[in-house]
Design a protein around this motif. Structure first.
Motif, PDB file in Angstrom:
ATOM      1  N   ARG A  15       0.852  -1.185   0.000  1.00  0.00           N
ATOM      2  CA  ARG A  15       0.000   0.000   0.000  1.00  0.00           C
ATOM      3  C   ARG A  15       0.893   1.243   0.000  1.00  0.00           C
ATOM      4  O   ARG A  15       1.928   1.262   0.653  1.00  0.00           O
ATOM      5  CB  ARG A  15      -0.877   0.037   1.262  1.00  0.00           C
ATOM      6  CG  ARG A  15      -2.097  -0.862   1.207  1.00  0.00           C
ATOM      7  CD  ARG A  15      -3.125  -0.380   0.197  1.00  0.00           C
ATOM      8  NE  ARG A  15      -3.827   0.813   0.617  1.00  0.00           N
ATOM      9  CZ  ARG A  15      -4.996   0.812   1.232  1.00  0.00           C
ATOM     10  NH1 ARG A  15      -5.608  -0.314   1.519  1.00  0.00           N
ATOM     11  NH2 ARG A  15      -5.566   1.957   1.559  1.00  0.00           N
ATOM     12  N   THR A  69     -12.588  15.172 -10.461  1.00  0.00           N
ATOM     13  CA  THR A  69     -13.325  14.571  -9.336  1.00  0.00           C
ATOM     14  C   THR A  69     -14.055  15.659  -8.544  1.00  0.00           C
ATOM     15  O   THR A  69     -15.223  15.491  -8.173  1.00  0.00           O
ATOM     16  CB  THR A  69     -12.366  13.787  -8.422  1.00  0.00           C
ATOM     17  OG1 THR A  69     -11.671  12.830  -9.217  1.00  0.00           O
ATOM     18  CG2 THR A  69     -13.112  13.072  -7.313  1.00  0.00           C
ATOM     19  N   SER A  88      -5.644  16.375  -9.194  1.00  0.00           N
ATOM     20  CA  SER A  88      -4.771  16.323 -10.353  1.00  0.00           C
ATOM     21  C   SER A  88      -5.442  17.008 -11.530  1.00  0.00           C
ATOM     22  O   SER A  88      -5.101  18.139 -11.863  1.00  0.00           O
ATOM     23  CB  SER A  88      -4.318  14.874 -10.525  1.00  0.00           C
ATOM     24  OG  SER A  88      -4.435  14.411 -11.759  1.00  0.00           O
ATOM     25  N   THR A  89      -6.433  16.410 -12.163  1.00  0.00           N
ATOM     26  CA  THR A  89      -7.114  17.119 -13.253  1.00  0.00           C
ATOM     27  C   THR A  89      -8.190  18.073 -12.722  1.00  0.00           C
ATOM     28  O   THR A  89      -8.590  19.014 -13.418  1.00  0.00           O
ATOM     29  CB  THR A  89      -7.814  16.125 -14.191  1.00  0.00           C
ATOM     30  OG1 THR A  89      -8.776  15.382 -13.422  1.00  0.00           O
ATOM     31  CG2 THR A  89      -6.830  15.170 -14.827  1.00  0.00           C
ATOM     32  N   GLY A  90      -8.694  17.799 -11.538  1.00  0.00           N
ATOM     33  CA  GLY A  90      -9.800  18.587 -10.991  1.00  0.00           C
ATOM     34  C   GLY A  90     -11.159  17.999 -11.343  1.00  0.00           C
ATOM     35  O   GLY A  90     -12.199  18.491 -10.903  1.00  0.00           O
ATOM     36  N   ASP A 102       3.135  13.673  -0.262  1.00  0.00           N
ATOM     37  CA  ASP A 102       1.983  13.748   0.655  1.00  0.00           C
ATOM     38  C   ASP A 102       2.091  12.664   1.731  1.00  0.00           C
ATOM     39  O   ASP A 102       1.943  12.928   2.923  1.00  0.00           O
ATOM     40  CB  ASP A 102       0.665  13.598  -0.132  1.00  0.00           C
ATOM     41  CG  ASP A 102       0.666  12.386  -1.062  1.00  0.00           C
ATOM     42  OD1 ASP A 102       1.641  12.233  -1.824  1.00  0.00           O
ATOM     43  OD2 ASP A 102      -0.290  11.595  -1.027  1.00  0.00           O
TER      44      ASP A 102
END
Ligand code: PRT
Ligand code: MG
Length: 212
Positions: free
Chosen positions: A51, A166, A162-164, A72
């Motif tokens: 994980r 979601t 990341s792309t926005g 992170d």
């Protein structure tokens, strides 16, 4: 033997070209095989699938000699004594504050009001709001942070973007970027001493490939 801890998914996919530049090719496809220890074309190099949040632990305690992990996860785990020789510039994203469309974040950030923030990144969120002098109540979640503002569990979330897409799909807006994130190489200190030559070789090959 050199053991490399990786997580399945974007980090695994993004590290393959870098491994290749070091002459290492993974022989099993983690999406098709159920194996957790993967062989490579190098008889003395193997890959452990763990994980993402367990990668620093495996490397710190010597279950793996090296690993690849998001900044992170590194910041949040607070792992001590891990040698971090290289920003691999892969699995890039950012960690941001997001709120429900129409929520007045600026007003909520003003002194006096108290915001509830749901996140998997409690340490990062605590440091960020403390640096702004804003008191927040933090709620720890383990996934699907996007649900928290929609259900009234929290006013805001701190999550990776990341792309926005979601956020957009869930009627949330990114209101503040906390920091940019990428994945780093981490190395066990003892392994670095005992297996210096083969580990250096991998670090150097990665460093060269990252620069290109
Ligand atoms: O999924 P699992 O619970 O097993 O563990 P994990 O989420 O820690 O691992 P994984 O493999 O999902 O992520 C590993 C690392 O990839 C993270 O620690 C980050 O450093 C990095 N990374 C890069 C990302 C993203 N981009 C990312 N977009 N990790 C997660 N996301 C998620 C984000 O949390 C959100 O749910 O993707 C969604 C947003 O994506 P967009 O493109 O819609 O904005
Ligand atoms: Mg995930």
């Amino acid at each position: 033997m050199i053991t490399i801890a990786l997580s399945k998914g974007r980090i695994f996919d993004d590290i393959l070209p870098l491994l290749k530049s070091a002459g290492i090719e993974v022989l099993d496809d983690p999406d098709k095989s159920r194996k957790l220890i993967l062989d490579t074309n190098q008889p003395d190099v193997r890959v452990l699938l763990v994980r993402a949040t367990d990668v620093p632990t495996y490397v710190q305690y010597g279950g793996a000699d090296m690993g690849v992990v998001g900044k992170d996860t590194l910041l949040e785990s607070g792992t001590q004594g891990l040698y971090q020789p290289l920003d691999l510039q892969i699995a890039k994203c950012r960690i941001s504050v997001a709120v429900r469309e129409g929520f007045d974040y600026a007003a909520a950030m003003k002194q006096g009001s108290r915001m509830t923030v749901a996140t998997k990144y409690v340490a990062i969120a605590r440091d960020f709001f403390a640096s702004k002098g804003v008191h927040v109540d933090l709620i720890k979640l383990y996934g699907s942070m996007e649900l928290a503002p929609l259900t009234g569990l929290a006013d805001a979330i701190v999550d990776l973007v990341s792309t926005g897409n979601t956020l957009k799909a869930n009627h949330l807006v990114e209101v503040e970027r906390i920091m940019d994130i990428s994945s780093h190489l981490v190395v066990n200190q003892t392994a670095l001493k005992l297996k210096q030559a083969p580990i250096r070789k991998i670090i150097d090959a990665f460093a060269l490939a990252v620069k290109k």
